[in-house]
Enzyme design. Structure first.
Site, mmCIF file in Angstrom:
data_model
loop_
_atom_site.group_PDB
_atom_site.id
_atom_site.type_symbol
_atom_site.label_atom_id
_atom_site.label_comp_id
_atom_site.label_asym_id
_atom_site.label_seq_id
_atom_site.Cartn_x
_atom_site.Cartn_y
_atom_site.Cartn_z
ATOM 1 N N HIS A 1 -9.557 -0.623 1.458
ATOM 2 C CA HIS A 1 -10.425 0.190 0.610
ATOM 3 C C HIS A 1 -10.876 1.456 1.342
ATOM 4 O O HIS A 1 -10.781 2.563 0.816
ATOM 5 C CB HIS A 1 -11.650 -0.608 0.140
ATOM 6 C CG HIS A 1 -12.704 0.261 -0.454
ATOM 7 N ND1 HIS A 1 -12.626 0.733 -1.746
ATOM 8 C CD2 HIS A 1 -13.836 0.807 0.073
ATOM 9 C CE1 HIS A 1 -13.671 1.518 -1.989
ATOM 10 N NE2 HIS A 1 -14.416 1.582 -0.896
ATOM 11 N N SER B 1 -8.233 2.090 -4.871
ATOM 12 C CA SER B 1 -7.876 0.944 -4.039
ATOM 13 C C SER B 1 -7.784 -0.353 -4.842
ATOM 14 O O SER B 1 -7.603 -1.420 -4.272
ATOM 15 C CB SER B 1 -8.867 0.799 -2.876
ATOM 16 O OG SER B 1 -10.184 0.581 -3.353
HETATM 17 FE FE FE Z 1 -16.185 2.676 -0.658
#
Ligand code: FE
Ligand code: PHE
Length: 296
Positions: free
Chosen positions: A135, A202
């Site tokens: 992420h 992500s």
């Molecule tokens: Fe973040």
């Protein structure tokens, strides 16, 4: 990592003992990543890159391509830092996980972006409740090479230090801004709606949902509206706010927020899925599949 020369203690993790610095940063223990770790990176990297063509904004895709991330192996922070130093002067620093708010703001205010050094397990490809390396690196770092966005992130950090001194309500307002821009922002490009938020790029599911689902609202960005709006941490967002460009975001957030915080203190929060009379509605969500409680 020149900014954090002082080693203060060590922390025992499942990857061994890593040094912890005064600012909460750690050295990336790159040699300790396992084959499984590199494979998780490769799987996620390839999956998202295939999905993001035509979905992520041009700035994200172009910068990701030129900063030298690839599916081959987990990137080395030191290599990405060389690319960042040549463009916007941002620096990645390794961290164990979420930082105290003020520490996080101080990093951003100094153009340091904290990146979690560990990566999720193979059984966690689709969902993780806390940020990991994928992420943080894949989602956040490419736009740090975009000059206007890079300045926005630093301004946000400075604004965070200020809001922290003002009080918890100001911090709540400012956190919503981060959530609806840096994490879950959409942007209107000449050829259509695109993603720039790291929480979306992500995530396989939300990359599709945010742009293509009929369920969520898509509403034109308005600073005070965003700062009043609750959000979701355990489901896809009920509302996405759309900017027309990073310059718009920069200009909208340039004024002193102190009087805005004072004004917002008297106003009720807006539930995550609500559409208000003054909204510039690009799409009114059908609300399909929305959980009832749980806005934060
Ligand atoms: Fe973040
Ligand atoms: N202008 C804001 C303030 O005075 C700082 C800020 C800039 C906050 C950009 C967020 C994003 O507090």
């Amino acid at each position: 990592m020149a900014a954090n020369p002082k080693r203060v203690e060590h922390q025992v993790t499942d990857k061994g003992v890593v040094p912890v610095y005064a600012t909460g940063t750690v050295e990336q223990p790159w040699d300790d990543y396992t084959e499984t770790d590199h494979r998780v990176w490769a799987t996620l990297f390839e999956r998202q890159n295939a999905l993001l063509v035509g979905r992520a904004c041009d700035e994200f895709l172009a910068n990701q391509a030129r900063m030298g991330m690839s599916a081959d192996r987990i990137p080395k922070f030191s290599e990405l830092n060389a690319a960042l130093a040549e463009t916007t002067g941002w620096e990645i620093v390794g961290v164990e996980g979420l930082l105290p708010e003020l520490t996080f703001f101080e990093h951003l205010a100094n153009r340091r972006f904290p990146v979690t050094w560990w990566i999720r397990k193979p059984e966690e490809l689709d969902y993780l409740s806390e940020p990991d390396l994928f992420h943080d690196l894949f989602g956040h770092v490419p736009l740090l090479m975009e000059p206007v966005f890079a300045d926005y992130m630093q301004a946000y950090g400075r604004g965070g230090v200020k809001a922290h001194a003002i009080g918890p309500d100001a911090l709540t307002n400012l956190t919503r801004l981060y959530w609806y821009t840096v994490e879950f922002g959409l942007i209107r490009q000449a050829d259509g709606l695109r993603i720039y938020g790291a929480g979306i790029v992500s995530s396989k599911g939300e990359s599709i949902h945010s742009l293509e689902s009929a369920a969520p609202n898509r509403i034109g960005f308005d600073l005070e509206r965003v700062m009043r709006t609750q959000y979701r941490i355990d489901t896809y967002q009920k509302t996405y706010f759309v900017i027309d460009g990073f310059e718009q975001l920069m200009a909208a957030t340039a004024p002193d927020f102190t009087p805005i915080y004072a004004r917002l203190a008297d106003q009720p929060a807006v539930p995550a899925g609500e559409v208000l009379p003054g909204d510039r509605v690009l799409q009114r969500g059908s609300g399909e599949g929305w959980a009832s409680g749980g806005d934060v």
